[in-house]
Write a protein that holds these residues in place. Sequence first.
Motif, mmCIF file in Angstrom:
data_model
loop_
_atom_site.group_PDB
_atom_site.id
_atom_site.type_symbol
_atom_site.label_atom_id
_atom_site.label_comp_id
_atom_site.label_asym_id
_atom_site.label_seq_id
_atom_site.Cartn_x
_atom_site.Cartn_y
_atom_site.Cartn_z
ATOM 1 N N LEU A 171 -4.014 -3.524 -4.789
ATOM 2 C CA LEU A 171 -4.446 -3.455 -6.186
ATOM 3 C C LEU A 171 -5.805 -2.787 -6.227
ATOM 4 N N ASN A 172 -5.861 -1.605 -6.797
ATOM 5 C CA ASN A 172 -7.095 -0.825 -6.793
ATOM 6 C C ASN A 172 -7.878 -1.020 -8.099
ATOM 7 N N LYS A 173 -9.105 -0.570 -8.060
ATOM 8 C CA LYS A 173 -10.018 -0.573 -9.216
ATOM 9 C C LYS A 173 -10.358 -1.985 -9.693
ATOM 10 N N ILE A 174 -10.478 -2.936 -8.745
ATOM 11 C CA ILE A 174 -10.811 -4.293 -9.171
ATOM 12 C C ILE A 174 -12.243 -4.380 -9.688
ATOM 13 N N ASP A 175 -13.030 -3.306 -9.462
ATOM 14 C CA ASP A 175 -14.398 -3.307 -10.012
ATOM 15 C C ASP A 175 -14.409 -3.130 -11.528
ATOM 16 N N LEU A 176 -13.317 -2.623 -12.076
ATOM 17 C CA LEU A 176 -13.293 -2.393 -13.532
ATOM 18 C C LEU A 176 -13.251 -3.723 -14.282
ATOM 19 N N ILE A 216 -0.307 8.967 -10.524
ATOM 20 C CA ILE A 216 -1.438 9.857 -10.774
ATOM 21 C C ILE A 216 -2.590 9.075 -11.402
ATOM 22 N N ASP A 217 -3.773 9.283 -10.836
ATOM 23 C CA ASP A 217 -5.006 8.662 -11.338
ATOM 24 C C ASP A 217 -5.178 7.191 -10.977
ATOM 25 N N HIS A 218 -4.267 6.652 -10.196
ATOM 26 C CA HIS A 218 -4.460 5.260 -9.765
ATOM 27 C C HIS A 218 -5.391 5.153 -8.561
ATOM 28 N N GLY A 219 -5.766 6.297 -8.006
ATOM 29 C CA GLY A 219 -6.832 6.284 -7.003
ATOM 30 C C GLY A 219 -6.431 6.644 -5.590
ATOM 31 N N LYS A 220 -5.336 7.375 -5.459
ATOM 32 C CA LYS A 220 -4.864 7.717 -4.121
ATOM 33 C C LYS A 220 -5.876 8.557 -3.340
ATOM 34 N N SER A 221 -6.375 9.611 -3.970
ATOM 35 C CA SER A 221 -7.310 10.492 -3.249
ATOM 36 C C SER A 221 -8.597 9.759 -2.905
ATOM 37 N N THR A 222 -9.072 8.960 -3.844
ATOM 38 C CA THR A 222 -10.320 8.231 -3.600
ATOM 39 C C THR A 222 -10.131 7.269 -2.425
ATOM 40 N N LEU A 223 -8.992 6.594 -2.393
ATOM 41 C CA LEU A 223 -8.727 5.663 -1.293
ATOM 42 C C LEU A 223 -8.580 6.420 0.028
ATOM 43 N N ARG A 237 -6.891 20.293 -11.973
ATOM 44 C CA ARG A 237 -5.768 19.651 -12.619
ATOM 45 C C ARG A 237 -5.795 18.139 -12.394
ATOM 46 N N GLY A 238 -6.443 17.763 -11.308
ATOM 47 C CA GLY A 238 -6.481 16.348 -10.989
ATOM 48 C C GLY A 238 -5.152 15.857 -10.447
ATOM 49 N N ILE A 239 -4.340 16.758 -10.010
ATOM 50 C CA ILE A 239 -3.040 16.345 -9.476
ATOM 51 C C ILE A 239 -2.886 16.896 -8.066
ATOM 52 N N THR A 240 -2.417 16.064 -7.195
ATOM 53 C CA THR A 240 -2.220 16.503 -5.833
ATOM 54 C C THR A 240 -0.923 17.291 -5.750
ATOM 55 N N ILE A 241 -1.005 18.519 -5.320
ATOM 56 C CA ILE A 241 0.212 19.311 -5.191
ATOM 57 C C ILE A 241 0.581 19.438 -3.722
ATOM 58 N N CYS A 266 -8.678 -4.202 -3.939
ATOM 59 C CA CYS A 266 -9.636 -3.220 -3.440
ATOM 60 C C CYS A 266 -10.268 -2.400 -4.550
ATOM 61 N N SER A 267 -11.392 -1.829 -4.223
ATOM 62 C CA SER A 267 -11.966 -0.816 -5.085
ATOM 63 C C SER A 267 -12.267 0.379 -4.197
ATOM 64 N N ALA A 268 -11.458 1.381 -4.351
ATOM 65 C CA ALA A 268 -11.641 2.567 -3.515
ATOM 66 C C ALA A 268 -12.994 3.193 -3.820
ATOM 67 N N LYS A 269 -13.388 3.083 -5.075
ATOM 68 C CA LYS A 269 -14.637 3.695 -5.503
ATOM 69 C C LYS A 269 -15.831 2.987 -4.872
ATOM 70 N N GLU A 270 -15.821 1.654 -4.908
ATOM 71 C CA GLU A 270 -16.956 0.889 -4.402
ATOM 72 C C GLU A 270 -16.827 0.584 -2.906
HETATM 73 P P1 GTP Z 1 -4.116 12.424 -8.462
HETATM 74 O O1 GTP Z 1 -4.869 13.235 -7.456
HETATM 75 O O2 GTP Z 1 -4.152 13.018 -9.839
HETATM 76 O O3 GTP Z 1 -2.763 12.003 -8.001
HETATM 77 O O4 GTP Z 1 -4.923 11.089 -8.689
HETATM 78 P P2 GTP Z 1 -5.254 10.031 -7.610
HETATM 79 O O5 GTP Z 1 -4.238 8.957 -7.655
HETATM 80 O O6 GTP Z 1 -5.514 10.678 -6.311
HETATM 81 O O7 GTP Z 1 -6.566 9.423 -8.243
HETATM 82 P P3 GTP Z 1 -8.070 9.703 -7.855
HETATM 83 O O8 GTP Z 1 -8.401 9.183 -6.519
HETATM 84 O O9 GTP Z 1 -8.398 11.123 -8.149
HETATM 85 O O10 GTP Z 1 -8.745 8.725 -8.914
HETATM 86 C C1 GTP Z 1 -8.538 8.867 -10.293
HETATM 87 C C2 GTP Z 1 -9.769 8.385 -11.030
HETATM 88 O O11 GTP Z 1 -9.942 6.990 -10.812
HETATM 89 C C3 GTP Z 1 -11.044 9.047 -10.550
HETATM 90 O O12 GTP Z 1 -11.836 9.283 -11.659
HETATM 91 C C4 GTP Z 1 -11.660 8.031 -9.628
HETATM 92 O O13 GTP Z 1 -13.048 8.123 -9.567
HETATM 93 C C5 GTP Z 1 -11.215 6.738 -10.268
HETATM 94 N N1 GTP Z 1 -11.120 5.642 -9.288
HETATM 95 C C6 GTP Z 1 -10.460 5.652 -8.111
HETATM 96 N N2 GTP Z 1 -10.589 4.459 -7.497
HETATM 97 C C7 GTP Z 1 -11.349 3.695 -8.296
HETATM 98 C C8 GTP Z 1 -11.842 2.364 -8.219
HETATM 99 O O14 GTP Z 1 -11.627 1.618 -7.268
HETATM 100 N N3 GTP Z 1 -12.588 1.917 -9.271
HETATM 101 C C9 GTP Z 1 -12.859 2.692 -10.346
HETATM 102 N N4 GTP Z 1 -13.589 2.170 -11.321
HETATM 103 N N5 GTP Z 1 -12.423 3.943 -10.458
HETATM 104 C C10 GTP Z 1 -11.672 4.438 -9.456
#
Ligand code: GTP
Length: 600
Positions: free
Chosen positions: A131-136, A15-22, A52-56, A162-166
């Motif tokens: 490996l996600n969020k390498i922009d951090l 959770i929160d590691h960026g699955k949905s964003t990716l 909730r921020g959680i995928t159900i 990778c950076s799913a965000k960027e």
């Molecule tokens: P659940 O839906 O709760 O399982 O979370 P998730 O794993 O789908 O994570 P989600 O994609 O919602 O991302 C969680 C948070 O991390 C969000 O605030 C995103 O914006 C952030 N995030 C995702 N990918 C990246 C990234 O590559 N870089 C940064 N800086 N933030 C990211």
Amino acid sequence: VPSSNIRNFCIIAHIDHGKSTLADKLLQMTGTVESREMKAQFLDNMDLERERGITIKLQAARMRFMYNNEAYCLNLIDTPGHVDFSYEVSRSLAACEGALLVVDASQGVEAQTLANVYLALENDLEIIPVLNKIDLPGAEPERVSREIEEVVGLDCSNAIYCSAKEGIGINEILSAIVQKIPPPQDTAERPLRALIFDSYYDAYRGVIVYFRVIDGTIRKGDRIMFMASKKDYYADEVGVLSPNQLQVDQLYAGEVGYLSASIRSVADARVGDTITHYSRKAEESLSGYKEATPMVFCGLFPVDADQFNELRDALEKLQLNDAALKVHIPFQEEFLSQKPQVPWDLALDVGFLVFFIWKFQERLEREYNLSLITTAPSVVYRVNCVNGDTVECSNPSLLPEPGSRRSIEEPFVKIEMLTPKDYIGALMELAQDRRGEFKEIKFITEIRASIIYELPLAEMVGDFFDQLKSRSKGYASMEYSFIGLPSLIVIWARNLNCFLIDTNLEYCTKGSELTLGAFVFSKLCIHIVSGDGRACIGSKVIASEAISAIRKDVLAKCYGGDITRKKKLLRKQAEGKKRMKAIGRVDVPQEAFMAVLKLE
Ligand code: GTP
């Protein structure tokens, strides 16, 4: 698309590691959805989930990707992120040939990720580390890669940064999916076998079933049969998920899609069941199907007794929608007939027991506009009677007469907690306090340990997870599995011959004194309802003034640890969504009920 150009994969991530964003980025990069549609994240599109921020809810999406001038069809099958869904996760994985293992490069591997990776390995999936969020600024992809190699034993020399965000590394991921994940086998000539990995109830079309064709071909109009439930139907509609439903005439081995067949209840087409043809049946169903066995229960009451019928209707609908939900209504009769024995005027005079997953209360309140009280979750005990009978018991009112009981067994779980070494002491103390039996501790890296305990399920269903999070400042994670019912663990010391409440209610355990159990909890509800504003646990009175103190405490601690989650919660509060329950003359927030369980 020939099956050699199909790739079926899922994303494993904490959770929160960026699955949905990716997932969103993959859909965007392949032109599957326009970016203006992306406002709402596609793969978890329910309101509740976003909050909730959680995928159900599990879903799937088909993407088209050009690689070396050839068109490939990539099917992403989503997996739920919550610890309660490991069976559903395992079925989603079984529908794939490969998985992306997404790990936050500023964090590391979590227990849940690990559990899902093991599931993926059991299903022989090809795993691609990402490996996600390498922009951090705090990202340490090399360290986290090493951790994955050490902990999972997976070669990370080709891990994708990778950076799913960027939007960094997305193309590499798509290419790796084509290169590394094997195509499905071409077994379209065999008798049909399709694996159900998700389903939901649609008010107009009946149950919509999401499946992966493993063998054979399925066409619109086919007479199909679900091998576990033995129900048969005509497939009215067959289609693909792009990610919106798009009708097609047929689907072949290797493809992923949906069907509707005027199916009345999700129980007829459960996750893990095998779809075959009625007239040309497969000899054997696909392995891995499991019956749903609810282990945790809670009582559910409308705040306003007039809403009883609405609650029942809502539960019936929800039950059609979700095979995990089991509603037991036999209590109704009992409640009504025994009402006169209850000495005060109850606002809570009717109730249901439901399989407890916290999400249901929120869904009922939101979707059906009900105001509800849930009692603390309790588990099913097995009572062995003197005459040889066994009785499954989730409520004291079901308990056989004291003289007729020989022993009571309670369900146990094995838990694995993964934590940075600084929190080992705090977590062991937690498990110990909850009647945990220490099994093993291993250092998986220099700084991270895995701690294994066995403990009663009843001790875990309350706030264990919240405690684990807050005591480890959000860094620890956990996984659990059922290990059965060791006997003679629970002994109720006194006469529990009660109906919901009993003044002598006590819940004792071997080797320790009084524990706050679910039964005591229901008693608290009743005391509050009694209208004098006093809440009692046994003879201990928690004055009405104390209720607001408890509430503050809840906000500070209840969701402790996980910062993002907490922010989400505060945002929600700011929106004025405090769920105050008016019971009798006292306003009690639902959180106060839950807080009672947390009182030391
Ligand atoms: P659940 O839906 O709760 O399982 O979370 P998730 O794993 O789908 O994570 P989600 O994609 O919602 O991302 C969680 C948070 O991390 C969000 O605030 C995103 O914006 C952030 N995030 C995702 N990918 C990246 C990234 O590559 N870089 C940064 N800086 N933030 C990211």
